[in-house]
Enzyme design. Structure first.
Site, PDB file in Angstrom:
ATOM      1  N   LYS A  77      -1.579 -49.623 -38.082  1.00 19.41           N
ATOM      2  CA  LYS A  77      -1.361 -50.772 -37.186  1.00 19.41           C
ATOM      3  C   LYS A  77      -0.511 -51.813 -37.913  1.00 19.41           C
ATOM      4  O   LYS A  77      -0.719 -52.062 -39.107  1.00 19.41           O
ATOM      5  CB  LYS A  77      -2.731 -51.359 -36.811  1.00 19.41           C
ATOM      6  CG  LYS A  77      -2.702 -52.448 -35.743  1.00 19.41           C
ATOM      7  CD  LYS A  77      -4.126 -52.912 -35.422  1.00 19.41           C
ATOM      8  CE  LYS A  77      -4.158 -53.974 -34.317  1.00 19.41           C
ATOM      9  NZ  LYS A  77      -5.525 -54.423 -34.004  1.00 19.41           N
ATOM     10  N   SER A 156      -6.564 -54.336 -28.986  1.00 14.51           N
ATOM     11  CA  SER A 156      -5.206 -54.572 -29.444  1.00 14.51           C
ATOM     12  C   SER A 156      -4.594 -53.401 -30.221  1.00 14.51           C
ATOM     13  O   SER A 156      -3.390 -53.324 -30.339  1.00 14.51           O
ATOM     14  CB  SER A 156      -5.181 -55.811 -30.327  1.00 14.51           C
ATOM     15  OG  SER A 156      -5.917 -55.593 -31.515  1.00 14.51           O
ATOM     16  N   SER A 180     -11.153 -54.198 -30.481  1.00 18.16           N
ATOM     17  CA  SER A 180      -9.765 -53.737 -30.561  1.00 18.16           C
ATOM     18  C   SER A 180      -9.564 -52.339 -31.140  1.00 18.16           C
ATOM     19  O   SER A 180      -8.449 -51.812 -31.094  1.00 18.16           O
ATOM     20  CB  SER A 180      -8.923 -54.730 -31.368  1.00 18.16           C
ATOM     21  OG  SER A 180      -8.605 -55.841 -30.579  1.00 18.16           O
TER      22      SER A 180
END
Lengths: 490, 96, 488
Positions: A77, A156, A180
Site C-alpha cells: 500500500k 482504504s 481499511s
C-alpha cells in the site's frame, strides 16, 4: 492463467525452496499479470526493475541460504515509506515524495527475502471506504462484471485487496484504522488481517490516526495471513506504541481443532436494515463453527452503536494534527505563488493539495479539538471509547472469539455513496469497534451475495491472541470453502 | 444547522485549508449533518469514566542520550523541499 | 521572609502594585534532542543537526530521550519541587514554518514537575519566596532567518526538537528587580545542577513575562504577555516600561487590552504582537504517538543522590568552611564560575583575602569592560600568584593593586610585571637604614619636632622614604627603623 499465480503464499514459498521454478519466472508471471490487469487502476508504482534484479540475485543463491519469504512478490500500500519508490498516500500533497528511509514493516519483509513488486493505490491518506478518493483515480474491483457500473474494491486498502484478488502478488500490505484492511478484503474475496494495535511498528507508515493505525496482510488464505504477519511484526524501538509482547507461533496450531472454543455473537451487530444475505451469512458462520465443536454464545456489546460516531471524532482529531506537517515547506506539494503572506501559502497549498474527503475530516477533527468543543466532543469520545473497551473486556471473560459480518453489504458501485459521507461511514460499522479497542480481527471470505460478489465474516479476539484468532479463522475458512475467483477475462 | 459558513471559514483557517465558496457551502452542510449524527454519543453516561489514553498499558520506552551521528546524506533531507536556497528551506517572507 | 520592597510606581493617583509572573524556557543540556536523534548542540551549519523527525518526515515517530527526563527531574529537585509519577505529552497545534510537525510536543495538563519555589534575597537578611507552578518538557522550534533575501525567509531546523524546560512561576513577583533576581537565581540553580548551560546569548534561556498592575489590594488587573526576552537586562527594562505604560493608560482613564507584546531592545519599548482576538486556539490533546511518562520513586531517589551542591548550600558552606561574612558568601555563591574562581584562589591562602580581591578588585574591573568572571583576563591561578607575592612580602598591597591593573591589560604574570618595572619591595634593613639616616641628617627641623613630642611627624618621615623608593619600601620595616633612629 499461469498456474504459478494460483498458488498461495505458503505454496509459493515451498516451491521456491525446491528451486524447481526460478524466482525470475515467478516474478515475471506476476509482472505479466499486473500488466494485464491495468484497467483496474490498482498500482501507484511499479517496481519491476528492482524486483527482477532481486530475483536474479536470489536465483544465484544457494537453497540453504533462503530466507522465509525469499523471492515472494509483495504488493505494498502506498502509505508505507519504501526507499527508491515514491510514497504518496495517494495524495497530491505528496505527489513527488521520495522517502529517504524504509518503514519497519517493509524492512522486516525485505530482510526476510520478500520483493516489493509494486505499490498500490488507496484512499487518500487512508481516509475512505471505497478507494474512490485516490488522486490517481478510483480503483476498480476485479469482481466487476459491468464496466459501465464498476464496483468498489472497498477502502482504504482497495488497491492492495484488488491486487490479491487479481492474483497480482502473493500477498499485499494494507493498513487498517477503522476497517481499511478487513472491508476491502471482504469486498474482494480475500483474507484481511488487522493485528493487535502495537503488533506491527507504525514507523515509516504515513499516519492517519496514530492510536488506531495498524498494518496487516491481505492474502488468499488464512495460513498465508499467519505466515505473512509472522515476518511483518516486530517490537520496534522507533515506535513508542509498539508492544514488547512475544508473538505466539501463528502456524504451529493453526490447523488444530476448535472443539470447546467459545464463540460470541453480539446481538448489537444485527443492525436495522441489514440485508437477509448478511444475516444468512452470519447464520452460516455460527453453524460452521458449531459443527466443528465450538460453543456459540450470544453476547452483548452495548456501546456498539456509538462506536462509529466515537471513531469519527477521534480519528479525524488525530488526523488534523498528523496532517499539519503537509504545509509546503519541507516536502511535497506547494501551490504556485505569489502569495499575499505565509497563511496564503498554507491555505492555498493545503486547499489544493488535499482532496475533498481529507478536507472534510480535517475540518471535523479541527472542530472537535477547538476551544469550547474539546470536552464535549474529543474528551467525551475518549470516555465512550473506554466504555467500548470495557464492553470487549467483559465479553472476553466469557468467550475466546467474537463472530460478526465484516461489512453490511457486498461491494457497491463506485460513486454510489460518494456524496453521502454518513452512508459511506456506515461501511465501517462492524470493523470500527474492534479498532477502537485495539483488538486483532480478521475477515474471511465466506460466501457470495445474490449479485455473486464475495462476502466476508469477521472474527475478533482478545489482545495479542492472534494465534486463537487465526486458528478459528482457519476452521471457518475450511468450512466455508470459498473457492471463487473473479473472472478477469472480461 | 449547527455549522454555518462563518464557522466553517473559521475552522478552515485554523486548519489552514483554503476553501472555495462552493466548498464552504458544501462542508457547512456536511459538517452539520455529521455533528448531528454524533449527537447520539452525548446520550452515553460517562460520569466518573476516565478518558482512554492508550489501548495498551505498556511502558514508555526511553532512548539513550548518545553522541550525535550526522545523517549520512544531508542532501536526502532537503531533496524533497519544494523550495530551498543552499541548505536552507525557504518560504515567502514572514513578517512579524 | 519579610515584606516585599516598597511599590515601585507612584503615579498621579497614588501607588501602584505590579504583578509579574514569568515563564522561563531553559534548554536542557543533553547530547540529543527530546524526541529524536538529532544533535542538541549549538552553532552548527544550517540543517545539519537533523534526524528525520526534525523536518517532520511522514511516518517518523517520536521516542523520548531518557537523559532529558533525568535532567528535568534533577531540575525539579533543585527547585524544591514535586516530581510527578505520571505525566502526559500533548500536541500544541499551530502553523509556523519553523515548526516542522505543525504541532509542538509539550506538556499541558499534566507536567513532569509541579509546585516548587525559589527564595530571592530582598536585602542582607531578608528573602522572598517565589512559588513555581510547574516545570514541563517541550520541543524547541527551528529558526526563521529573515535578512538573507528580500523575498524569502530561510528556515533552519537545527534547533527544532531540542528539549526545553518551561518553568512557570506564580505571579509572585512585584517589580522588575525581583524579576531580574528571580531569573538570575533560577539560571544559577540550573547551572549548578548542570541541567541548562544558561547561555542567554545563544538562547539557552529565554523569558516571557506576564505583567499587570493594580492598586494595592484591588483585584488583579488585565495582563499583557511580553514574549521572548533574551537577557535579564531586557527583561527588567521591558517590565519597567510595560508596567509604567499600563499605569499611564489606567490613570488617563483608559483600559488595558489583554494581548501579547514584543519588546524592542533598541527603543526600550513594548509593542503589540497580537490581540486576544487573534490569540491562537492551540487545540491541545494528548499525543497518541507517545505513552504516559511514568516515573518511579527509586529513579527520583537515585537522581536526588547525584544532585550537586546548589547555590543556597554553597552559600552556607562558604560561611562555615571559609568563615566568609554573609555579604561575601552571597556574592561569591551567585555564580557558578565565581564560586569556582574563589575556591581555586583560596586554596592554601586566606579566604577572606581571596574574597576581598574578587569582590573589590576583580569585579570592579570586569564590570568596567562588561565581562563575566569566566572571561576574566586574569585567571584564578595568576591572581593567586599575585597574592602570594603580597603575602611573602615581595610587594606591598598598594603595589599589588598597580600590578593587578597592569595584569588586567596585558594578562602577563605578576612576577614578570614586577621585574619589568622594578616594583619589588625593598625589605633589606641596611638599605632602608641608609636612606633613613640620610633623611634624618638633612631634616633637623622635623627631627626636633619629633623630639618635642610631635609624633605625627613620623608619617612625614615614612613619606620621604616611600618617595625615594617609589613606594617600594616595606612599610613595616620603614616604620620600625625610623622609630628606632628617632628615639636614639
Amino acid at each position: 492463467m499461469n498456474e504459478l499465480l494460483k498458488l498461495s503464499l505458503v505454496e509459493t514459498v515451498k516451491l521456491i525452496k525446491t528451486k524447481k521454478v526460478s524466482v525470475k519466472e515467478i516474478i515475471e508471471a506476476y509482472i505479466n499479470r499486473l500488466d494485464d490487469t491495468e484497467k483496474y487502476n490498482m498500482l501507484s508504482e511499479k517496481n519491476y526493475d528492482e524486483a527482477l534484479e532481486l530475483a536474479n540475485k536470489i536465483d544465484s543463491k544457494k537453497q540453504e541460504d533462503f530466507r522465509p519469504l525469499e523471492g515472494i512478490p509483495i504488493a505494498v500500500k502506498d502509505i508505507f515509506c519504501t526507499v527508491g519508490n515514491k510514497t504518496t498516500a495517494s495524495s497530491k500533497i505528496l505527489n513527488n515524495f521520495f522517502a529517504p528511509y524504509e518503514s519497519t514493516v517493509t524492512k522486516n519483509l525485505k530482510n526476510a527475502g520478500g520483493i516489493v513488486i509494486c505499490k498500490t493505490n488507496m484512499d487518500e491518506f487512508a481516509m475512505g471506504s471505497a478507494s474512490d478518493t485516490c488522486n490517481k483515480g478510483e480503483v476498480i474491483n476485479p469482481w466487476t462484471d459491468d464496466f459501465s457500473k464498476p464496483l468498489t474494491p472497498g477502502g482504504s486498502s482497495g488497491g492492495s485487496a484488488a491486487v490479491v484478488a487479481a492474483s497480482g502478488a502473493c500477498f499485499s500490505l494494507g493498513t487498517d484504522t477503522g476497517g481499511s484492511i478487513r472491508q476491502p478484503a471482504s469486498f474482494c474475496g480475500n483474507v484481511g488481517l488487522k493485528p493487535t494495535y502495537g503488533r506491527c511498528s507504525r514507523y515509516g507508515i504515513i499516519a492517519f490516526a496514530s492510536s488506531l493505525d495498524q498494518a496487516g496482510p491481505i492474502s488468499k488464505t488464512v495460513e498465508d495471513a499467519a505466515y505473512a504477519l509472522t515476518y511483518m511484526a516486530s517490537w520496534d524501538k522507533n515506535d513508542s506504541t509498539s508492544a514488547n509482547v512475544k508473538m505466539p507461533d501463528l502456524l504451529k496450531n493453526i490447523k488444530e481443532s476448535i472443539k470447546g472454543l467459545k464463540v460470541g455473537v453480539p446481538k448489537e451487530y444485527i443492525i436495522d436494515g441489514m440485508s437477509d444475505e448478511i444475516q444468512k451469512l452470519l447464520d452460516n458462520g455460527r453453524t460452521w463453527l458449531k459443527d466443528q465443536g465450538a460453543e456459540i454464545i450470544d453476547i452483548s456489546l452495548p456501546h456498539t452503536k456509538v462506536a462509529l460516531p466515537c471513531y469519527y471524532i477521534i480519528a479525524p482529531a488525530e488526523a488534523s494534527a498528523n496532517l499539519a506537517r503537509y504545509d509546503g515547506v519541507k516536502f511535497g506539494y506547494r501551490a504556485e505563488g505569489p502569495f499575499k503572506d505565509l497563511n496564503d501559502m498554507y491555505c492555498k497549498t493545503r486547499g489544493e493539495g488535499f482532496g475533498k474527503e481529507v478536507k472534510r475530516r480535517l475540518l471535523i477533527g479541527t472542530y472537535v479539538l477547538s476551544s469550547g468543543y474539546y470536552d464535549a466532543y474529543y474528551i467525551h469520545a475518549q470516555k465512550v471509547r473506554r466504555k467500548i473497551v470495557e464492553d470487549f473486556n467483559s465479553a472476553f471473560k466469557d468467550v475466546d472469539v467474537i463472530l460478526s459480518p465484516t461489512a453490511p453489504s457486498d461491494a457497491f458501485v463506485l460513486g454510489e455513496k460518494k456524496e453521502d459521507p454518513i452512508n459511506m461511514y456506515l461501511n465501517d460499522v462492524f470493523t470500527v469497534p474492534s479498532s477502537l479497542a485495539g483488538l486483532p480481527a480478521i475477515s474471511i471470505p465466506a460466501g457470495l451475495s445474490k449479485n455473486n460478489k464475495p462476502l466476508g465474516l469477521q472474527l475478533i479476539s482478545n489482545k495479542f491472541t492472534e494465534d486463537t484468532l487465526l486458528k478459528t479463522a482457519f476452521a471457518l475458512e475450511e468450512a466455508a470453502s470459498f473457492t471463487h475467483r473473479p473472472n478477469l477475462e472480461k | 444547522m449547527l455549522i454555518d459558513e462563518k464557522v466553517t471559514k473559521k475552522i478552515a483557517f485554523l486548519a489552514r485549508i483554503g476553501l472555495t465558496e462552493k466548498e464552504e457551502e458544501d462542508f457547512s452542510k456536511d459538517l452539520s449533518k455529521i455533528l448531528k449524527w454524533m449527537e447520539d454519543l452525548k446520550k452515553i453516561d460517562v460520569k466518573n469514566v476516565e478518558p482512554l489514553r492508550n489501548v495498551n498499558d505498556i511502558e514508555l520506552l526511553e532512548r539513550e542520550d548518545i553522541d550525535f551521528s550526522k545523517n549520512s546524506d544531508q542532501s536526502k533531507l532537503l531533496a524533497n523541499a519544494p523550495k530551498k536556497n543552499g541548505n536552507f528551506f525557504t518560504v515567502p517572507k514572514v513578517i512579524e | 521572609m519579610s515584606e516585599a520592597r516598597p511599590y515601585k510606581i507612584s503615579g498621579k493617583t497614588g501607588s501602584w502594585e505590579i504583578v509579574i509572573g514569568l515563564e522561563v524556557h531553559a534548554q536542557v543540556s543533553s547530547k540529543l534532542k527530546l524526541f529524536s536523534n538529532g544533535s542538541a548542540s549549538f552553532g552548527s551549519n544550517e540543517n545539519e543537526n537533523l534526524d528525520l523527525l526534525d523536518i517532520g518526515l511522514p511516518g517518523t515517530l517520536p521516542t523520548i530521550n531518557s537523559f532529558v527526563i533525568d535532567q528535568a527531574i534533577k531540575s525539579g529537585l533543585a527547585l524544591n519541587a514535586k516530581v510527578n509519577n505520571f505525566s502526559i505529552f500533548d500536541r500544541k497545534n499551530y502553523f509556523y514554518p519553523d515548526l516542522p510537525l505543525g504541532y509542538q510536543i509539550s506538556q499541558y495538563k499534566e507536567p513532569i514537575i509541579s509546585d516548587g519555589y525559589i527564595d530571592i534575597d530582598i536585602n542582607e537578611s531578608d528573602s522572598k519566596r517565589i512559588r513555581i507552578e510547574r516545570l514541563h518538557l517541550e520541543q524547541d522550534a527551528g529558526k526563521s532567518i529573515h535578512d538573507q533575501s528580500p523575498e524569502d525567509s530561510f528556515i533552519d531546523f537545527n534547533r527544532a526538537g531540542v528539549a526545553l524546560m518551561e518553568i512557570v512561576s506564580y505571579p509572585d513577583l512585584s517589580d522588575w528587580e525581583e524579576a531580574g533576581d528571580y531569573v538570575t537565581k533560577l539560571r544559577n540553580i540550573l547551572r549548578f545542577a548542570n541541567t541548562c548551560d544558561g547561555n542567554m546569548q545563544e538562547g539557552s534561556l529565554r523569558c516571557d513575562a506576564n505583567v499587570s498592575v493594580r492598586k494595592p489590594n484591588d483585584d488583579l488587573g488585565t495582563r499583557c504577555e511580553i514574549k521572548n526576552l533574551n537577557s535579564i537586562k531586557n527583561l527588567m527594562k521591558a517590565i519597567e516600561f510595560e508596567a509604567n505604560r499600563q499605569v499611564a493608560l489606567l490613570e488617563s482613564g483608559e483600559t488595558i487590552a489583554q494581548e501579547t507584546r514584543l519588546f524592542d531592545a533598541n527603543s526600550g519599548k513594548t509593542r503589540t504582537m497580537r490581540s486576544k482576538e487573534e490569540a491562537h486556539d492551540y487545540r491541545y490533546f494528548p499525543d497518541p504517538d507517545l505513552l504516559p511518562l511514568k516515573i518511579q520513586e527509586d529513579r527520583i531517589h537515585k537522581i536526588s543522590k547525584t544532585l550537586p551542591e546548589l547555590p543556597a548550600q554553597l552559600k552556607e558552606r562558604l560561611k562555615s568552611q571559609y568563615k566568609l561574612g554573609s555579604y561575601d558568601a552571597r556574592v561569591i555563591s551567585a555564580e557558578l564560575e565565581t564560586a569556582k574562581y574563589f575556591e581555586d584562589l583560596s586554596e592554601g591562602r586566606d579566604p577572606k583575602q581571596a574574597a576581598n580581591w574578587i569582590i573589590s578588585n576583580l569585579f570592579g574591573k570586569l564590570n568596567g569592560i562588561d565581562k563575566s568572571i569566566s572571561e576574566s583576563p586574569i585567571s584564578s591561578k595568576k591572581l593567586g600568584k599575585l597574592l602570594d607575592l603580597v603575602n611573602d612580602g615581595t610587594i606591598s598591597n598598594k603595589i599589588a593593586k598597580e600590578v593587578f591593573e597592569e595584569m588586567f591589560i596585558s594578562s602577563k604574570e605578576a612576577k614578570e610585571i614586577i621585574e619589568e618595572k622594578g616594583l619589588k619591595q625593598i625589605s633589606n634593613e641596611d638599605d632602608i637604614e641608609k636612606l633613613v639616616d640620610k633623611i634624618i641628617l638633612e631634616n633637623e627641623t622635623q627631627v626636633n619636632q619629633f623630639k618635642e613630642g610631635n609624633t605625627k611627624v613620623m608619617g612625614w618621615f615614612v613619606g620621604q622614604v616611600m618617595k625615594l623608593t617609589k613606594g617600594q619600601a616595606n612599610p613595616g620595616i620603614v616604620n620600625k627603623i625610623i622609630l628606632k633612629k628617632l628615639n636614639n
